[in-house]
Enzyme design. Sequence first.
Site, PDB file in Angstrom:
ATOM      1  N   GLU A 294      15.295 -15.508  40.043  1.00  0.00           N
ATOM      2  CA  GLU A 294      15.251 -15.182  38.618  1.00  0.00           C
ATOM      3  C   GLU A 294      16.041 -13.905  38.329  1.00  0.00           C
ATOM      4  OE1 GLU A 294      11.681 -16.918  36.133  1.00  0.00           O
ATOM      5  OE2 GLU A 294      11.332 -14.790  36.454  1.00  0.00           O
ATOM      6  N   HIS A 323      10.916 -27.582  63.329  1.00  0.00           N
ATOM      7  CA  HIS A 323      10.826 -29.043  63.454  1.00  0.00           C
ATOM      8  C   HIS A 323      11.142 -29.727  62.135  1.00  0.00           C
ATOM      9  CE1 HIS A 323       8.997 -28.795  67.488  1.00  0.00           C
ATOM     10  NE2 HIS A 323       8.657 -27.602  67.035  1.00  0.00           N
ATOM     11  N   LYS A 436      11.572 -23.762  27.650  1.00  0.00           N
ATOM     12  CA  LYS A 436      10.349 -23.284  26.994  1.00  0.00           C
ATOM     13  C   LYS A 436      10.342 -23.729  25.530  1.00  0.00           C
ATOM     14  CE  LYS A 436       8.978 -18.933  29.146  1.00  0.00           C
ATOM     15  NZ  LYS A 436       8.921 -17.504  28.943  1.00  0.00           N
TER      16      LYS A 436
HETATM   17  O1  PA5 Z   1       9.225 -12.477  36.378  1.00  0.00           O
HETATM   18  C1  PA5 Z   1       8.997 -12.824  35.239  1.00  0.00           C
HETATM   19  O2  PA5 Z   1       9.247 -12.091  34.260  1.00  0.00           O
HETATM   20  C2  PA5 Z   1       8.369 -14.173  34.929  1.00  0.00           C
HETATM   21  O3  PA5 Z   1       8.260 -14.939  36.076  1.00  0.00           O
HETATM   22  C3  PA5 Z   1       6.979 -13.974  34.333  1.00  0.00           C
HETATM   23  O4  PA5 Z   1       6.183 -13.261  35.211  1.00  0.00           O
HETATM   24  C4  PA5 Z   1       6.327 -15.324  34.018  1.00  0.00           C
HETATM   25  O5  PA5 Z   1       7.148 -16.061  33.163  1.00  0.00           O
HETATM   26  C5  PA5 Z   1       4.968 -15.124  33.362  1.00  0.00           C
HETATM   27  O6  PA5 Z   1       5.091 -14.344  32.218  1.00  0.00           O
HETATM   28  P1  PA5 Z   1       3.856 -13.639  31.555  1.00  0.00           P
HETATM   29  O7  PA5 Z   1       3.361 -12.586  32.466  1.00  0.00           O
HETATM   30  O8  PA5 Z   1       4.372 -13.097  30.268  1.00  0.00           O
HETATM   31  O9  PA5 Z   1       2.815 -14.696  31.347  1.00  0.00           O
END
Ligand code: PA5
Length: 460
Positions: A294, A323, A436
């Site tokens: 990410e 394996h 989303k």
């Molecule tokens: O790293 C990130 O920003 C995302 O993976 C968030 O942690 C994830 O989308 C969850 O978001 P939130 O904490 O707003 O529920």
Amino acid sequence: MLEFDYRNVRAEILGEENGLNLDAEFNNYNEKIAKIINDLNSRKDKPGQWLQWLNLGYSEETVWLVKEYAAMIKGRFENILVLGIGGSALGGCAVCEALLKPYWNLLTEEQRDNLPRIFFLDNIDPDQMNALLDILDLKKTLVNVITKSGSTAETMSQFMIIKDRLEKELGDNYIRNIVATTDQNVGILRQISNEEGYKTFVIPDDVGGRFSVFSAVGLLPFALVDINIEELMQGVKDMDLALKNTDIRHNIAAQNALIHYLMDTQKGKNITVMMPYSSRLKYISDWFAQLWAESLGKENDNNGNRVNIGPTPVKALGATDQHSQIQLYNEGPNNKLINFIRVKEFDTTLEIPKIFGFTGIGYLGGKTINDLINSEANATRVALTDYKRPNVTIYLDKVDAYNIGQLLYMLEVQTAIAGELYNINTYNQPGVEQAKNYTYALMGRAGYEESAEDLKRKMS
Ligand code: PA5
């Protein structure tokens, strides 16, 4: 301190086609790396830079607050149920798997020193969630709902189901079974918490989910199951100090960031395999995969150029995946950089009895499982190198809070430095918005009518 062995990425060992001339590259990049480290440290307190995670190791107040709360409710709950997803769940889950006794939730109360079981619900599979709700006595469960934005559909839908059940079972007292971890001021969960009077903990400003494990996001669940958070944070602080060194020859996060960057951009190794030789570290790979993917997978660079870059993280586990995936790593496309994580000293030893004389297995008798996993790790590493496959190894003295603090923080800094080398925004995630929005449209959220029309057309 952690040790980092990068000899098996050198051109002297792998040849020019697959290896790096590291001494020359360290010289070439030393100034740039020093600038990156200085720049990260000078920007870290500026609002909007998303670098507050660099300060989390020093937040004594959070440590104190979560410990105080854990002490206050000690003995009251049989279960902790953490609701969260992505960065709000992966770090907590990884650290608990590493530091609690294996099979924690299957142990008796006595074996758990009367500490609660802990469950991380980070998906919205109805079968899984229904099954968990069948197992848990909600009256004896503390629910820690974690979301920075306060409106993540997966987390908030889980929360709505559980809050409704808790209220039906416990009446007004249900709020004692809820603790929310969210933004200090904004978001729907903050609003609900204020209105309903939940106990809350704060995710500080400018700390993104995937860099939040050392905030209350992780520290609260850790305190509730009595993980040694002082030692964990000491590991973070000691690593932070070590990684302030601007000389790449003495900075392991910078070394691994540069190695990955050069292997990707010069040698076509754009797949990062994370392969701990320890089952307790298995979920560190899940946490790392999100952090790496990410943060570094981006369409545009900081100058607005379309680059579509980012190394692809792959999770593997030693010895299990010898394996499964090692055949591909040795003989398939030479496009991977394997990161081994090794544990020098396991907590326990297990001897293999001498009960068979067959040549094929008799040699195992009298040795230990520890000898076997270490031999397999060494053998796999050498075999990969024979096949000219680049690999690095991070060594932990043992799996304890201090070393886990060091490891996770080092990987965070490595990711931050890699992001600067790629010249991208490490802290945003625009690529997850489209799906989303479509989900909101499919679920009938107001304001998404246009997306719903667009979606209908594309799905027909
Ligand atoms: O790293 C990130 O920003 C995302 O993976 C968030 O942690 C994830 O989308 C969850 O978001 P939130 O904490 O707003 O529920």
